[in-house]
Design an enzyme around this catalytic site. Structure first.
Site, PDB file in Angstrom:
ATOM      1  N   LYS A  16       0.810  -1.221   0.000  1.00 26.43           N
ATOM      2  CA  LYS A  16       0.000   0.000   0.000  1.00 26.43           C
ATOM      3  C   LYS A  16       0.839   1.264   0.000  1.00 26.43           C
ATOM      4  CE  LYS A  16      -3.323  -2.366   2.631  1.00 26.43           C
ATOM      5  NZ  LYS A  16      -2.622  -3.133   3.617  1.00 26.43           N
ATOM      6  N   GLY A  40       1.705  -3.246   8.993  1.00 28.04           N
ATOM      7  CA  GLY A  40       3.103  -2.873   8.846  1.00 28.04           C
ATOM      8  C   GLY A  40       3.312  -2.394   7.446  1.00 28.04           C
ATOM      9  N   THR A  42       6.099  -0.069   4.910  1.00 26.27           N
ATOM     10  CA  THR A  42       7.352   0.640   4.796  1.00 26.27           C
ATOM     11  C   THR A  42       7.109   1.832   3.898  1.00 26.27           C
ATOM     12  OG1 THR A  42       8.368  -1.511   4.880  1.00 26.27           O
ATOM     13  CG2 THR A  42       9.788   0.285   4.187  1.00 26.27           C
ATOM     14  N   ARG A 302       7.971 -12.742   9.805  1.00 28.32           N
ATOM     15  CA  ARG A 302       7.702 -14.108   9.336  1.00 28.32           C
ATOM     16  C   ARG A 302       7.768 -14.174   7.815  1.00 28.32           C
ATOM     17  NH1 ARG A 302       2.014 -15.595  12.139  1.00 28.32           N
ATOM     18  NH2 ARG A 302       1.618 -13.411  11.739  1.00 28.32           N
TER      19      ARG A 302
HETATM   20  P1  IMP Z   1      -4.135 -10.524  14.245  1.00 29.91           P
HETATM   21  O1  IMP Z   1      -4.538  -9.382  13.356  1.00 29.91           O
HETATM   22  O2  IMP Z   1      -2.839 -10.277  14.971  1.00 29.91           O
HETATM   23  O3  IMP Z   1      -5.229 -10.968  15.179  1.00 29.91           O
HETATM   24  O4  IMP Z   1      -3.848 -11.802  13.308  1.00 29.91           O
HETATM   25  C1  IMP Z   1      -4.900 -12.445  12.587  1.00 29.91           C
HETATM   26  C2  IMP Z   1      -4.441 -12.863  11.190  1.00 29.91           C
HETATM   27  O5  IMP Z   1      -4.243 -11.705  10.381  1.00 29.91           O
HETATM   28  C3  IMP Z   1      -3.118 -13.629  11.169  1.00 29.91           C
HETATM   29  O6  IMP Z   1      -3.167 -14.584  10.123  1.00 29.91           O
HETATM   30  C4  IMP Z   1      -2.112 -12.547  10.836  1.00 29.91           C
HETATM   31  O7  IMP Z   1      -0.950 -13.065  10.252  1.00 29.91           O
HETATM   32  C5  IMP Z   1      -2.915 -11.722   9.846  1.00 29.91           C
HETATM   33  N1  IMP Z   1      -2.467 -10.331   9.764  1.00 29.91           N
HETATM   34  C6  IMP Z   1      -2.624  -9.372  10.687  1.00 29.91           C
HETATM   35  N2  IMP Z   1      -2.098  -8.218  10.246  1.00 29.91           N
HETATM   36  C7  IMP Z   1      -1.602  -8.447   9.025  1.00 29.91           C
HETATM   37  C8  IMP Z   1      -0.980  -7.598   8.023  1.00 29.91           C
HETATM   38  O8  IMP Z   1      -0.771  -6.394   8.189  1.00 29.91           O
HETATM   39  N3  IMP Z   1      -0.627  -8.226   6.864  1.00 29.91           N
HETATM   40  C9  IMP Z   1      -0.889  -9.527   6.635  1.00 29.91           C
HETATM   41  N4  IMP Z   1      -1.465 -10.341   7.528  1.00 29.91           N
HETATM   42  C10 IMP Z   1      -1.838  -9.802   8.700  1.00 29.91           C
END
Ligand code: IMP
Length: 427
Positions: A16, A40, A42, A302
């Protein structure tokens, strides 16, 4: 009344930042409307690279007001450390506005996130461990703590008590952990209150007034469409609404105010965490996409799971978000493949299915039906217009556009800020 929503059309991490770069100085307000420091991105400004997790990307622009809307969950310790990190690098953060109605990620929400994932074992969601889900759960259970609660000690204490009442039972009796003390939490939260106070505002009023004044407001979605709590691959989703409707509820702006909804679409597919992913590759092509695309999470570090482009998902994103445009990112990563498979439909229990099945069971059984498009080997990173792209790259983009249901208005052809082809202006 130019109000634009910018959101991920797949499982997040579509790039984005590129789209925000393209809009550059023309945006007056950048608003986050959901999620928290699980996002996240950059952002590159000049020769400086910034990794932001909670703050809206507009924080880096001197002319823009960054806004954290009511739909966001805010970890105050992360907020303050992100702000001080930027201040140390000379970024003026004083224009930031935070909704008094945004919910606070408390230390016990983070503990519950981690403990629950551990408890789930094989069935875990693969969350970012930042307390996002438990904080939204408290919000819906009406035991959440909001930013405004930091300014009334007695209310704060009552609310923390109410929240910990049940949680301490669960922590001690189910998870075998120590109980969390109310006073300690209250003291920690009060410790943040004064530092956050200058930013707290009635953001709903501010944003609606800005729109009345014809200011350009950009709503920046975290995560992506398929991670949406309602429209994503539940339960392997985040706990908020990154889809376009979330911009309205998460910022307090009516749907009639939104003029454009732009879906960021990677030229292939990635996902982090657990959950179904029909075009996922487990071979050297997947490894190559990960290596060439630098597919490692900004927030969690990850490795991302990688696979070919999935047009079924893109069509779904067009539908649930009412997309007016796509921004296709990372086309350059595909340079060098002789043939590029694209998933055009699924096969589920022997039947061809054109649209994303609503049933979780069916989606788990979905096998991709591929069409193969001819690749290109020329370097495309210097292309400035669509016509500069090799014929096969043009055809790849046109095929994706046709399958996905909305015009591709910009294309990312390299990691650099200006390595973007603009086809239709977003403003
Ligand atoms: P949570 O948002 O920490 O509860 O995670 C729930 C799911 O959303 C998990 O599979 C995370 O890896 C995914 N997830 C959360 N934030 C992001 C992001 O910014 N990008 C991609 N996957 C995300």
């Amino acid at each position: 009344m130019p109000a634009l929503v910018l959101l991920g059309a797949q499982w997040g991490d579509e790039g984005k930042g590129k789209a925000t770069d393209l809009l550059g100085g023309s945006v007056d307000y950048v608003v986050r409307y959901q999620g928290g420091n699980n996002a996240g991105h950059t952002v590159v400004v000049g020769d400086q690279k910034y990794a932001l997790h909670l703050l809206p990307s507009g924080i880096l622009s001197p002319t823009c007001v960054p806004v954290i809307g009511n739909g966001v969950v805010v970890d105050p310790s992360v907020l303050l450390s992100e702000l001080s990190g930027l201040n140390e690098r000379g970024v003026d953060t004083s224009k930031l506005l935070i909704s008094g109605n945004a919910h606070i990620i408390t230390p016990y929400n983070v503990t519950v996130d981690k403990v629950t994932e551990r408890f789930l074992g094989k069935r875990k969601i693969g969350t970012t461990g930042r307390g996002i889900g438990p904080t939204y759960a408290d919000k819906i259970n009406r035991v959440g703590i909001r930013v405004q609660d930091l300014y009334d000690e007695s209310i704060l204490t009552q609310k923390v008590e109410a929240a910990l009442d049940v949680k301490n039972q669960v922590l001690t009796k189910l998870y075998n952990r120590r109980a969390i003390a109310v006073d300690q939490v209250v003291e920690e939260l009060l410790g943040y209150a004064e530092q956050i106070k200058p930013y707290v505002a009635d953001t709903v009023l501010v944003l609606n007034q800005a729109l009345e004044e014809n200011k350009v407001v950009l709503f920046e979605g975290g995560q992506g469409t398929l991670l949406d709590i309602d429209h994503g691959t539940y339960p392997f989703v985040t706990s908020s609404n990154p889809t376009a409707g979330g911009a309205c509820t998460g910022a307090g702006v009516g749907p009639t105010k939104i003029s454009r909804v732009i879906g960021i679409l990677k030229a292939y597919t990635t996902r982090v965490g657990a959950g179904p992913f029909p075009t996922e590759l487990f071979d050297e092509d997947g490894e190559a996409l990960r290596r060439i695309g630098g597919e490692r999470g900004v927030t969690t570090g990850r490795d991302r799971r990688c696979g070919w482009f999935d047009a079924v998902i893109a069509r779904y994103a067009t539908r649930v978000n009412g997309l007016t445009d796509f921004f296709l990112t990372k086309l350059d990563v595909l340079t060098g493949w002789e043939q590029i498979p694209v998933c055009v439909a699924y096969e589920i229990d022997g039947k061809r299915v054109e649209e994303l099945p609503y049933s979780q069971t069916d989606f788990h059984h979905a096998k991709p039906v591929y069409e193969t498009l001819p690749g290109w080997s020329e370097d495309i990173t210097k292309a400035k217009s669509f016509a500069d792209l090799p014929k096969n790259a043009q055809n790849y983009v046109k095929a994706l556009e046709e399958m996905s249901g909305a015009p591709i208005s910009a294309i990312g052809v390299g990691p650099g800020r200006d390595e973007t082809i603009e086809i239709n202006s977003f403003l």
